[in-house]
Design an enzyme around this catalytic site. Sequence first.
Site, PDB file in Angstrom:
ATOM      1  N   ASP A 110      -7.109  10.742   1.116  1.00  0.00           N
ATOM      2  CA  ASP A 110      -6.831  11.780   2.119  1.00  0.00           C
ATOM      3  C   ASP A 110      -5.346  12.062   2.293  1.00  0.00           C
ATOM      4  O   ASP A 110      -4.957  13.135   2.714  1.00  0.00           O
ATOM      5  CB  ASP A 110      -7.380  11.321   3.481  1.00  0.00           C
TER       6      ASP A 110
ATOM      7  N   SER B 269       0.811  -1.215   0.000  1.00  0.00           N
ATOM      8  CA  SER B 269       0.000   0.000   0.000  1.00  0.00           C
ATOM      9  C   SER B 269       0.847   1.270   0.000  1.00  0.00           C
ATOM     10  O   SER B 269       0.359   2.346   0.337  1.00  0.00           O
ATOM     11  CB  SER B 269      -0.978   0.007   1.178  1.00  0.00           C
TER      12      SER B 269
ATOM     13  N   GLY C 205      -9.692   6.672   3.212  1.00  0.00           N
ATOM     14  CA  GLY C 205      -9.462   8.102   3.031  1.00  0.00           C
ATOM     15  C   GLY C 205     -10.720   8.926   2.858  1.00  0.00           C
ATOM     16  O   GLY C 205     -10.782  10.081   3.286  1.00  0.00           O
TER      17      GLY C 205
ATOM     18  N   THR D 262      -4.611   7.140   8.712  1.00  0.00           N
ATOM     19  CA  THR D 262      -4.530   5.995   7.814  1.00  0.00           C
ATOM     20  C   THR D 262      -5.907   5.355   7.761  1.00  0.00           C
ATOM     21  O   THR D 262      -6.737   5.578   8.642  1.00  0.00           O
ATOM     22  CB  THR D 262      -3.471   4.986   8.298  1.00  0.00           C
ATOM     23  N   GLY D 263      -6.144   4.574   6.719  1.00  0.00           N
ATOM     24  CA  GLY D 263      -7.442   3.920   6.601  1.00  0.00           C
ATOM     25  C   GLY D 263      -8.239   4.463   5.430  1.00  0.00           C
ATOM     26  O   GLY D 263      -7.659   5.002   4.484  1.00  0.00           O
TER      27      GLY D 263
ATOM     28  N   THR E  55       0.727   1.656   4.656  1.00  0.00           N
ATOM     29  CA  THR E  55       0.643   3.072   4.279  1.00  0.00           C
ATOM     30  C   THR E  55       1.228   3.822   5.440  1.00  0.00           C
ATOM     31  O   THR E  55       0.859   3.583   6.578  1.00  0.00           O
ATOM     32  CB  THR E  55      -0.825   3.504   4.122  1.00  0.00           C
TER      33      THR E  55
ATOM     34  N   THR F 195       1.439   6.885   0.248  1.00  0.00           N
ATOM     35  CA  THR F 195       0.578   5.718   0.033  1.00  0.00           C
ATOM     36  C   THR F 195       0.328   5.472  -1.453  1.00  0.00           C
ATOM     37  O   THR F 195       0.420   6.406  -2.260  1.00  0.00           O
ATOM     38  CB  THR F 195      -0.784   5.935   0.728  1.00  0.00           C
TER      39      THR F 195
ATOM     40  N   ARG G 112      -8.851   8.353  -8.700  1.00  0.00           N
ATOM     41  CA  ARG G 112      -9.217   8.573  -7.295  1.00  0.00           C
ATOM     42  C   ARG G 112      -8.013   9.092  -6.489  1.00  0.00           C
ATOM     43  O   ARG G 112      -6.905   8.589  -6.611  1.00  0.00           O
ATOM     44  CB  ARG G 112      -9.725   7.262  -6.695  1.00  0.00           C
ATOM     45  N   VAL G 113      -8.268  10.092  -5.683  1.00  0.00           N
ATOM     46  CA  VAL G 113      -7.250  10.611  -4.766  1.00  0.00           C
ATOM     47  C   VAL G 113      -7.816  10.477  -3.358  1.00  0.00           C
ATOM     48  O   VAL G 113      -8.993  10.758  -3.130  1.00  0.00           O
ATOM     49  CB  VAL G 113      -6.931  12.092  -5.088  1.00  0.00           C
TER      50      VAL G 113
HETATM   51  C1  SD4 Z   1      -6.246   6.254   1.218  1.00  0.00           C
HETATM   52  N1  SD4 Z   1      -5.724   6.625   3.530  1.00  0.00           N
HETATM   53  O1  SD4 Z   1      -5.812   6.401   0.092  1.00  0.00           O
HETATM   54  C2  SD4 Z   1      -5.270   5.984   2.321  1.00  0.00           C
HETATM   55  C3  SD4 Z   1      -5.092   4.518   2.438  1.00  0.00           C
HETATM   56  C4  SD4 Z   1      -4.438   4.055   3.695  1.00  0.00           C
HETATM   57  O2  SD4 Z   1      -3.688   2.408   5.049  1.00  0.00           O
HETATM   58  O3  SD4 Z   1      -4.099   4.807   4.562  1.00  0.00           O
HETATM   59  N2  SD4 Z   1      -4.254   2.814   3.896  1.00  0.00           N
HETATM   60  O4  SD4 Z   1      -7.441   6.257   1.482  1.00  0.00           O
END
Ligand code: SD4
Length: 322
Positions: free
Chosen positions: A212, A79, A235, A232-233, A181, A199, A209-210
């Site tokens: 956060d 990631s 976005g 993280t997570g 990430t 990331t 797609r973009v």
């Molecule tokens: C996103 N926040 O592109 C990022 C992905 C991510 O652990 O953090 N993954 O949404």
Amino acid sequence: MDRRSFIKRTGVASLGIGLNYHKTFSVTKNNISNPLVIATWNVKNATEKAWQILSKKGNSLDAIEQGCMVEESNEQGQSVGIGGLPDRDGNVTLDACIMNHKGDCGSVVYLKNIKHAISIARLVMEKTPHVILAGDGAKKFALSMGFKEENLLTEKSKTDWINWKKKEKYKPIINIENHDTIGMLAIDKNNNISGGCTTSGLAYKMQGRVGDSPIIGSGLYIDNEIGGAVATGLGEEVLKTVGSFLIVELMRQGYSPTEACKIAIQRIVNKPGSNYKNFQVGYIAVNKNGDTGSYAIQKGFSMTKYDKNGNKNISSLFFEKI
Ligand code: SD4
């Protein structure tokens, strides 16, 4: 409620807020000058690299860049950087941002074929009059700075994508257990705070797609007087709540890093119709006193912290348990 009673009520409410607004952040450990670095997930190699710089009295911005580069170069991490999982059409596209103690920032979105997105983000900050460069423009800029193009789609990620294509089942649901990430925050010996985030974004996202991670205020925010936060997570959920800026502002009001992260998670969880059980968001934060904290929606999130006590992976508190 008619207009009159609304005004009356909000008047009283804002007066109340004014009277109760006594919590503010204060620097209590003026002399900390103990460097530290924290990062999302279990990324001890990355924090180790950052610590090498911080412990030799290097600055937090260099520590962030070098630390993030470790994960960008790691082909096993799917990631971030090389080896990142592609979008639905097989393109590996990177998002990254960086912010220094002066409040300057730089970011790249939808960057292809250049693995060190964090370095390009830093160069956007330092060498251009802009904050964000996207896509072809970001790549053109990277090439002009001497970076080389390379294929970021490894055999493993290609195979995973081909297998995914057989079903093409797309749910914007983030893998809960296994992430690298990387979001990183560091304080150097001069008590200056910097942060970065890099990331390849959500696996099998729509082309273009973009997330956060490259958006200042959502994926990352630093205020050198107060502290910093990084996300993280999933976005989309972080973007909708401008999570990192929110956390820094909560710390300004006197909340601890953990409390601030928790309130930001609650904003996501408490949204009407939130399907938070199906995705993960995690935040980490540090304040100017060197206090750190984290909070996530789901079990399984962790923070890696390297300070004078060593390099440790620390499990995060999370919403569902509390
Ligand atoms: C996103 N926040 O592109 C990022 C992905 C991510 O652990 O953090 N993954 O949404």
